[in-house]
Design a protein around this motif. Structure first.
Motif, PDB file in Angstrom:
ATOM      1  N   GLU A  14       3.159   4.255  13.316  1.00  0.00           N
ATOM      2  CA  GLU A  14       2.743   2.851  13.412  1.00  0.00           C
ATOM      3  C   GLU A  14       3.795   2.032  14.152  1.00  0.00           C
ATOM      4  O   GLU A  14       3.464   1.149  14.955  1.00  0.00           O
TER       5      GLU A  14
ATOM      6  N   SER B 204       0.862  -1.183   0.000  1.00  0.00           N
ATOM      7  CA  SER B 204       0.000   0.000   0.000  1.00  0.00           C
ATOM      8  C   SER B 204       0.903   1.238   0.000  1.00  0.00           C
ATOM      9  O   SER B 204       2.117   1.135   0.163  1.00  0.00           O
ATOM     10  N   THR B 205       0.288   2.394  -0.166  1.00  0.00           N
ATOM     11  CA  THR B 205       1.042   3.649  -0.172  1.00  0.00           C
ATOM     12  C   THR B 205       0.733   4.432   1.101  1.00  0.00           C
ATOM     13  O   THR B 205      -0.436   4.636   1.437  1.00  0.00           O
ATOM     14  N   PHE B 206       1.770   4.850   1.790  1.00  0.00           N
ATOM     15  CA  PHE B 206       1.599   5.608   3.031  1.00  0.00           C
ATOM     16  C   PHE B 206       2.780   6.558   3.177  1.00  0.00           C
ATOM     17  O   PHE B 206       3.778   6.468   2.450  1.00  0.00           O
ATOM     18  N   SER B 207       2.676   7.473   4.127  1.00  0.00           N
ATOM     19  CA  SER B 207       3.732   8.463   4.331  1.00  0.00           C
ATOM     20  C   SER B 207       4.767   7.945   5.319  1.00  0.00           C
ATOM     21  O   SER B 207       4.501   7.021   6.103  1.00  0.00           O
TER      22      SER B 207
ATOM     23  N   LEU C 239       2.841  -2.004   5.200  1.00  0.00           N
ATOM     24  CA  LEU C 239       2.954  -1.183   6.405  1.00  0.00           C
ATOM     25  C   LEU C 239       3.176  -2.034   7.650  1.00  0.00           C
ATOM     26  O   LEU C 239       3.988  -1.671   8.516  1.00  0.00           O
TER      27      LEU C 239
ATOM     28  N   THR D 181       3.489   8.262   8.843  1.00  0.00           N
ATOM     29  CA  THR D 181       2.586   7.160   9.223  1.00  0.00           C
ATOM     30  C   THR D 181       3.386   5.935   9.646  1.00  0.00           C
ATOM     31  O   THR D 181       3.032   5.256  10.617  1.00  0.00           O
TER      32      THR D 181
ATOM     33  N   LYS E 161       6.480   9.638   0.368  1.00  0.00           N
ATOM     34  CA  LYS E 161       5.563   8.498   0.231  1.00  0.00           C
ATOM     35  C   LYS E 161       6.345   7.192   0.097  1.00  0.00           C
ATOM     36  O   LYS E 161       7.421   7.153  -0.485  1.00  0.00           O
TER      37      LYS E 161
END
Length: 396
Positions: free
Chosen positions: A274, A264-267, A301, A270, A296
């Motif tokens: 997490e 997935s794509t996340f910053s 994740l 984030t 990004k």
């Protein structure tokens, strides 16, 4: 460069070379044949011109050279091989387009002859040579198409093997042929089935072991509460906690060998949040976060946050002063802590159950798990020591 590109380049090079040779050969033959024909019929034309008033001799010349007089001739825009003007007339030798016969025109005073020659063998030979060159080029193209068709299953094989390597254990090659490619496909399918069976058996065994280990650990931790001796109680608590941590880390390490990534794509922010949520911090002031630029990331994740959590956990565990520092900048996640430099190269600590001799708190699986997660994403882990600080960097 792929095999298909190499073959295509080789074919194009061969085609260009053969075309150049064909045109060059055709040009040389055309000039040679034209010269021979011109010389031959100039001599015949001159012989006719000398005997133009002697009908008997003319007829003999016609028979000798297989010439055919033409009474009604429709003039066309023919290719002129030869033209020479004389005092009382001219000689012209012409070639009709797409035809092997020549037209001889001779004018002398009031006499005007138009003669047609028989098919020239030299011209026919040239035509045959051109046809052979064309057939050769055509066969080359057919060979190229055949080779591409023969090798086309390699693309499917490559895709299936790559898919299997990326964790799709059900990936199989559906190619039915009796050649080496078919044998390769069958061998891969047999190997994949065996590996899938072994991996599934191992996963089931690990799940069962994990379940069976957790049950007595939970019972042991419950039984400890009934012990009155504080020192014995704390010692047993540590032993059972270590067993629980070891069990969880072994199962986590093994999962990484088979599980597919959930991309997935996340910053980067984030990811850091997490990772910190998986830690049990007694004092948040022990960590400082610096988001230089919130880039990004395309990754799993859950797994990547586990890797970063392990790095942060190690930094907290082995730091001699606080706070530790976490940076996000230029597609890098950096964890810094003040402490002693590692005594060996980073690769040593990436193997399971390896650690500093003075740091026996743990089982040496943390960095091994980090490395497996980083490698599974095709990212990179680097270590440096500067200003009395250990610096671990995840390069995205």
């Amino acid at each position: 460069m792929s095999i298909f590109k190499k073959i295509s380049i080789l074919f194009i090079f061969s085609l260009i070379l053969m075309s150049i040779i064909g045109f060059w050969t055709d040009s040389i033959n055309s000039k040679r044949i034209d010269s021979l024909i011109k010389d031959k019929y100039i001599e015949i034309s001159n012989e006719i011109l000398v005997n133009i008033n002697n009908e008997k001799d003319l007829n003999n010349i016609y028979l000798k050279y297989e010439l055919e007089p033409i009474l009604d001739y429709e003039d066309k825009n023919n290719e002129v091989f030869y033209f020479k003007k004389h005092t009382f007339g001219f000689i012209s030798i012409q070639k009709e387009s797409f035809d092997d016969e020549l037209i001889i025109k001779i004018k002398y005073l009031d006499e005007f002859l138009i003669l047609k020659t028989q098919d020239e063998e030299n011209i026919n030979d040239k035509l045959i040579l051109n046809i052979l060159i064309f057939i050769d080029i055509f066969i080359l193209m057919l060979t190229f198409i055949y080779i591409l068709n023969l090798l086309s299953p390699l693309k499917k094989i490559t895709q299936k093997i790559t898919s299997f390597a990326n964790g799709d254990l059900s990936s199989r090659i559906d190619i039915k042929s009796n050649d080496e490619i078919g044998i390769l496909s069958n061998s891969f399918n047999q190997m994949a089935s065996s590996l899938q069976s072994l991996i599934q058996t191992r996963e089931e065994l690990l799940r069962d072991i994990g379940h069976e280990l957790r049950t007595p650990i939970a019972k042991g931790k419950f039984a400890i509460e009934k012990i009155d001796d504080f020192s014995q109680k704390e010692l047993l608590k540590k032993i059972f906690n270590d067993l629980e941590i070891l069990t969880d880390e072994l199962i986590e390490l093994e999962k990484l060998n088979s599980n597919k990534l959930n991309i997935s794509t996340f910053s980067s922010e984030t990811l850091i949040i997490e990772s910190l949520s998986k830690l049990y911090l007694d004092d948040e002031s022990k960590i400082e976060i610096f988001i230089k630029n919130d880039f990004k990331i395309n990754a799993d994740l859950a797994y990547l946050s586990t890797a970063l959590k392990n790095l942060i956990q190690n930094a907290l565990k082995y730091s001699i002063s606080f706070p530790i520092e976490i940076y996000a900048q230029d597609n890098k996640i950096i964890v810094k802590n003040e402490g002693e430099k590692l005594s060996k190269e980073l690769e040593y600590y990436l193997r399971p159950f390896t650690q500093e001799l003075s740091q026996r708190d743990g089982f040496g699986l943390g960095l091994s798990i980090v490395q497996k997660i980083i490698s599974k994403h095709n990212f990179k882990l680097e270590y440096d020591y500067s200003d009395n600080k250990n610096i671990f960097t995840i390069i995205i």
